[in-house]
Design a protein around this motif. Structure first.
Motif, short mmCIF file in Angstrom:
data_model
loop_
_atom_site.label_atom_id
_atom_site.label_comp_id
_atom_site.label_asym_id
_atom_site.label_seq_id
_atom_site.Cartn_x
_atom_site.Cartn_y
_atom_site.Cartn_z
N ARG A 330 0.85 -1.20 0.00
CA ARG A 330 0.00 0.00 0.00
C ARG A 330 0.88 1.24 0.00
O ARG A 330 1.56 1.56 0.96
CB ARG A 330 -0.89 0.02 1.26
CG ARG A 330 -1.94 -1.02 1.28
CD ARG A 330 -3.20 -0.66 2.01
NE ARG A 330 -3.35 0.67 2.51
CZ ARG A 330 -4.03 0.94 3.64
NH1 ARG A 330 -4.50 -0.06 4.35
NH2 ARG A 330 -4.18 2.18 4.04
N ASP A 331 0.82 1.97 -1.10
CA ASP A 331 1.73 3.13 -1.17
C ASP A 331 1.18 4.36 -0.44
O ASP A 331 1.80 5.40 -0.40
CB ASP A 331 2.03 3.47 -2.64
CG ASP A 331 0.76 3.88 -3.40
OD1 ASP A 331 0.85 4.04 -4.64
OD2 ASP A 331 -0.30 4.01 -2.75
N ASP A 332 -0.02 4.21 0.15
CA ASP A 332 -0.54 5.35 0.93
C ASP A 332 -0.08 5.28 2.38
O ASP A 332 -0.25 6.22 3.13
CB ASP A 332 -2.07 5.36 0.90
CG ASP A 332 -2.66 4.11 1.53
OD1 ASP A 332 -3.66 4.22 2.27
OD2 ASP A 332 -2.08 3.01 1.33
N VAL A 333 0.52 4.17 2.76
CA VAL A 333 0.97 4.04 4.17
C VAL A 333 2.32 4.75 4.34
O VAL A 333 3.25 4.55 3.56
CB VAL A 333 1.11 2.55 4.56
CG1 VAL A 333 1.80 2.40 5.92
CG2 VAL A 333 -0.29 1.89 4.60
N VAL A 334 2.38 5.63 5.33
CA VAL A 334 3.62 6.38 5.62
C VAL A 334 3.94 6.20 7.10
O VAL A 334 3.09 5.81 7.90
CB VAL A 334 3.46 7.88 5.28
CG1 VAL A 334 3.21 8.09 3.81
CG2 VAL A 334 2.38 8.54 6.14
N GLY A 335 5.20 6.47 7.45
CA GLY A 335 5.63 6.33 8.84
C GLY A 335 6.03 7.68 9.43
O GLY A 335 6.54 8.54 8.73
N VAL A 336 5.78 7.83 10.73
CA VAL A 336 6.18 9.05 11.43
C VAL A 336 6.85 8.67 12.74
O VAL A 336 6.35 7.80 13.46
CB VAL A 336 4.97 9.96 11.76
CG1 VAL A 336 5.41 11.23 12.49
CG2 VAL A 336 4.20 10.33 10.49
N THR A 337 8.05 9.25 12.99
CA THR A 337 8.76 9.00 14.24
C THR A 337 9.18 10.32 14.87
O THR A 337 9.42 11.30 14.16
CB THR A 337 10.01 8.12 14.02
OG1 THR A 337 10.69 7.96 15.28
CG2 THR A 337 10.97 8.75 13.03
N ALA A 338 9.30 10.30 16.19
CA ALA A 338 9.79 11.48 16.92
C ALA A 338 11.22 11.19 17.37
O ALA A 338 11.50 10.92 18.53
CB ALA A 338 8.90 11.77 18.11
N ALA A 339 12.12 11.19 16.39
CA ALA A 339 13.56 11.03 16.62
C ALA A 339 13.93 9.65 17.13
O ALA A 339 14.99 9.48 17.75
CB ALA A 339 14.08 12.09 17.61
N MET A 340 13.05 8.68 16.85
CA MET A 340 13.37 7.32 17.33
C MET A 340 13.13 6.27 16.26
O MET A 340 12.47 5.26 16.47
CB MET A 340 12.56 7.03 18.60
CG MET A 340 12.91 7.95 19.75
SD MET A 340 11.97 7.62 21.23
CE MET A 340 12.77 6.14 21.80
N LEU A 341 13.68 6.53 15.09
CA LEU A 341 13.48 5.66 13.92
C LEU A 341 13.82 4.21 14.25
O LEU A 341 12.99 3.30 14.11
CB LEU A 341 14.36 6.15 12.79
CG LEU A 341 14.06 5.64 11.39
CD1 LEU A 341 12.78 6.28 10.86
CD2 LEU A 341 15.22 5.94 10.45
N HIS A 366 3.85 17.52 17.58
CA HIS A 366 3.89 17.83 16.14
C HIS A 366 3.75 16.54 15.33
O HIS A 366 3.06 16.51 14.31
CB HIS A 366 5.19 18.54 15.78
CG HIS A 366 5.36 18.73 14.31
ND1 HIS A 366 4.54 19.53 13.56
CD2 HIS A 366 6.22 18.15 13.44
CE1 HIS A 366 4.89 19.48 12.30
NE2 HIS A 366 5.91 18.65 12.19
N ALA A 367 4.35 15.47 15.81
CA ALA A 367 4.25 14.19 15.09
C ALA A 367 2.78 13.82 14.89
O ALA A 367 2.37 13.44 13.79
CB ALA A 367 4.97 13.09 15.86
N VAL A 368 1.99 13.98 15.95
CA VAL A 368 0.59 13.55 15.89
C VAL A 368 -0.23 14.46 14.97
O VAL A 368 -0.95 14.01 14.09
CB VAL A 368 -0.02 13.52 17.30
CG1 VAL A 368 -1.52 13.29 17.25
CG2 VAL A 368 0.65 12.42 18.12
#
Ligand SMILES: Cc1ncc(C[n+]2csc(CCOP(=O)(O)OP(=O)(O)O)c2C)c(N)n1
Ligand SMILES: CC(=O)[C@@H](O)[C@H](O)COP(=O)(O)O
Ligand SMILES: [Mg+2]
Length: 636
Positions: A330-341, A366-368
């Motif tokens: 699924r190319d619509d799925v993205v990831g977000v991390t707060a400096a903890m990849l 901000h991540a949220v």
């Protein structure tokens, strides 16, 4: 005798020569490597703050002067210099030294909360309080890392600090260019600019110190400096804000840091001292570690830096691998991390699809809300974060995501008791907190197979947010359901099924052990795992009806967690079956291993079964029954 053995208090540093300080720094490094290799801990950050801490404790008189540490994981040297050198064998162990500052340990320690980006707010408040009370005999010094400086609170504080030019406050930026990985964002870029363009400061400071005895030469140079400064490096954002900026200073040169700190004190207002340090400094395995320069290590061989014991399959790795598969589909799925990849398992996703993973810095709020934006743009964000760190983004989850029914999936690692990192790291609040959010669906997988399944189900939800939570550490063997009842996994059924035991997530194994003990006491048990724990599955209400008791066992707060939701649902349905709830008590828990802390909370099979039997022996529904409870001597 080693110099370090003579340092029982910061005042013992005062008369040391430059040469002695260099020797002491080397001794401290050897000590850190030796001790932390045996216990595990934040080796890299502390190797980076050796000279900085020596300089701080030579310039300031702690505990009268208040030295505050952001996050606090880099305060081991501070602890060594304040009389706790002999307690390092018990670092992060039950009854031993905390891995963070601890007021109970020492008057030199102030901030115990290991959540980043708070120190400048504490410092601003302290400075205001001292000024208001006319307390003028002490300094307020805040040490903040470049990573913590990417957190929003830090800038809220700077906004206040910079406005009070008459209020002395020394900010020390411990800039090693990294959080776990290299720190990201415009602030990090600006610090890098200051590191390079301001290199001349260090040169001129050196010249000033060397040539100070020759005033004519020094005076000429000072004029040159003014010209050079305006030419080469127009003032930076800190000066634009109204802060006096000093630096960058070599954070591994005690004398240079001391010189800058004394200049800062003399200034009399808010001053920022920009120190350049290196995480893992002086220990090749750490310096050369590409992942995170030994930000936090397990027990390692000090000679090689390699872990003594290989780590098994972790919950994090199962999540990370499944998300890469999902992202491939699924190319619509993205990831977000707060400096903890890496720590949250998004590194593989970032490697496979670099343009679809966003590191926002240590900025969970901000991540949220940026994830809400990503969802509004038609992507499906997966925000991977440690449970405890999402606490600070509650309003963003509630209002920015859930109110707008944004399809964001929150994956909370380190949910439940973590243990080693003490009270502020336990992920014990997420169910009670986020259980309050309308429309947020919550899943608690019990093993790797159900983690994969729940994650896939979560990213399929497109009309609101979802949350999947799992604990720290290794994931055990899969627990296979013996049957399904109304969407519930039945894990065990025994005897008259007197008691319904609802296992939440990773506590499925514990729930089955409790059932074993009840069965030995002649109490039949039905153990189910709802998987999705919010909203409450109506099948639980049906199963509870007519049973002697419903037992809930969860790795989270008893108060307001799953047990509260289920009890509320039973009341609403008019089902009177008593709920015996087992979870984490509402108190801040001292550090120890996860198992030790769980045991301290009574969350063991024996303790839980014993409590159930004791409570049932006095429960009306049981005593009215035709089989009075016969308590065997002991519950095994
Ligand atoms: C709110 C919050 N989010 C995430 C973390 C996890 N964490 C602990 S230390 C760290 C990196 C801190 O970087 P920096 O402030 O530069 O300190 P350094 O380790 O480089 O000395 C992070 C992200 C945290 N402690 N608090
Ligand atoms: C301060 C810090 O770095 C923490 O976030 C903590 O060390 C995380 O520990 P684990 O990643 O070992 O759970
Ligand atoms: Mg850093």
């Amino acid at each position: 005798m080693a110099l370090l053995d003579t340092i029982d208090d910061p005042s013992d540093l005062a008369d040391l020569s430059a040469e002695q300080l260099r020797s002491l720094a080397a001794e401290i490094r050897r000590f850190l490597i030796d001790r932390v290799a045996r216990t595990g801990g934040h080796l890299g950050p502390n190797l980076g703050t050796v000279e900085l801490t020596l300089a701080l404790h030579r310039v300031f008189s702690s505990p009268r002067d208040r030295i505050l540490w952001d996050t606090g994981h880099q305060a081991y040297v501070h602890k060594m210099l304040t009389g706790r050198r002999d307690r390092f064998a018990g670092m992060r162990q039950k009854g031993g030294l905390s891995g963070y500052p601890s007021q109970a340990e020492s008057p030199h320690d102030v901030i115990e909360n290991s959540h980043a980006s708070t120190v400048l707010s504490y410092a601003d408040g302290l400075a205001k309080g001292y000024q208001l009370r006319g307390v003028e005999d002490r300094a307020v010094v805040a040490v903040i890392g470049d990573g913590a400086l990417t957190g929003g609170m830090a800038w809220e504080a700077l906004n206040n600090i910079a406005a009070a030019q008459d209020r002395p406050l020394v900010i020390v930026v411990n800039d090693n260019g990294r959080s776990y990985a290299p720190t990201v964002g415009g602030i990090a870029d600006h610090l890098a600019t200051l590191r390079t363009t301001r290199g001349y400061e260090r040169f001129l400071d050196w010249v000033k110190r060397v040539l100070a005895p020759a005033p004519l030469v020094y005076g000429t140079l000072h004029g040159i400096k003014k010209g050079v400064k305006d030419l080469v490096a127009p003032q930076g954002m800190f000066e634009d804000l109204g802060l006096k900026y000093l630096g960058p200073v070599d954070g591994h040169d005690v004398e240079a840091v001391e010189h800058a700190l004394r200049r800062a004190v003399a200034f009399g207002g808010p001053v920022l001292v920009h120190c350049l340090t290196r995480k893992g400094n002086g220990y090749a395995p750490a310096e050369n570690d590409e992942a995170d320069q030994f930000h936090a290590v397990r027990v390692i061989d000090p000679a090689t830096g390699r872990p003594v014991k290989p780590s098994g399959r972790s919950w994090t790795s199962v999540f990370g691998a499944e998300l890469v598969d999902i992202a491939g589909e699924r190319d619509d799925v993205v990831g977000v991390t707060a400096a903890m990849l890496e720590p949250t398992g998004l590194a593989a996703f970032a490697k496979a699809f670099p343009e679809r993973v966003f590191d926002v810095g240590i900025a969970e709020q901000h991540a949220v809300t940026s994830a809400a934006g990503l969802a509004l743009a038609g992507t499906h964000p997966v925000v991977a974060v440690y449970s405890t760190f999402l606490n600070r983004a509650f309003d963003q989850v509630l209002m920015d995501v859930a109110l707008h029914k944004c399809a964001v999936t929150f994956v909370l690692d380190r949910a439940g008791i973590t243990g080693d990192d003490g009270a502020s790291h336990n992920g014990m609040w997420d169910l009670a907190l986020f259980g309050l959010v309308p429309g947020l669906r919550i899943a608690a997988p019990r093993d790797a197979a159900t983690l994969r399944a729940r994650l896939r189900e979560a990213v399929e939800v497109d009309d609101g947010p979802t949350l999947v939570r799992f604990p720290k550490g290794e994931v055990g063997a899969d627990i296979t359901a013996i049957e399904q009842r109304g969407g519930l996994d039945v894990l065990r059924r025994e005897g008259a099924e007197d008691v319904l035991i609802v296992a939440v997530g990773s506590f499925a194994g514990l729930a089955m052990d409790v059932a074993d003990r009840l069965v030995l006491q002649g109490i039949g048990a039905l153990v189910v795992d709802p998987g999705w724990i919010k909203p409450v599955n109506p099948a639980l209400i049906e199963l509870a009806e007519g049973r002697r008791a419903v037992v809930t066992i969860e790795d989270g707060l008893r108060h307001g967690g799953f047990s509260s939701w289920l009890a509320q649902a039973l009341r609403d349905a008019g089902v009177a079956t008593p709920v015996f709830d087992f979870g984490v008590p509402q108190r801040f828990l001292d550090h120890g291993t996860r198992a030790e802390v769980l045991a301290a909370c009574g969350l063991t099979a024996q303790e839980t079964a014993r409590t159930i039997i004791e409570r049932m022996s006095t429960s009306d529904t049981w005593l009215d029954g035709d089989r009075p409870l016969v308590m065997k001597e002991t519950v095994q």
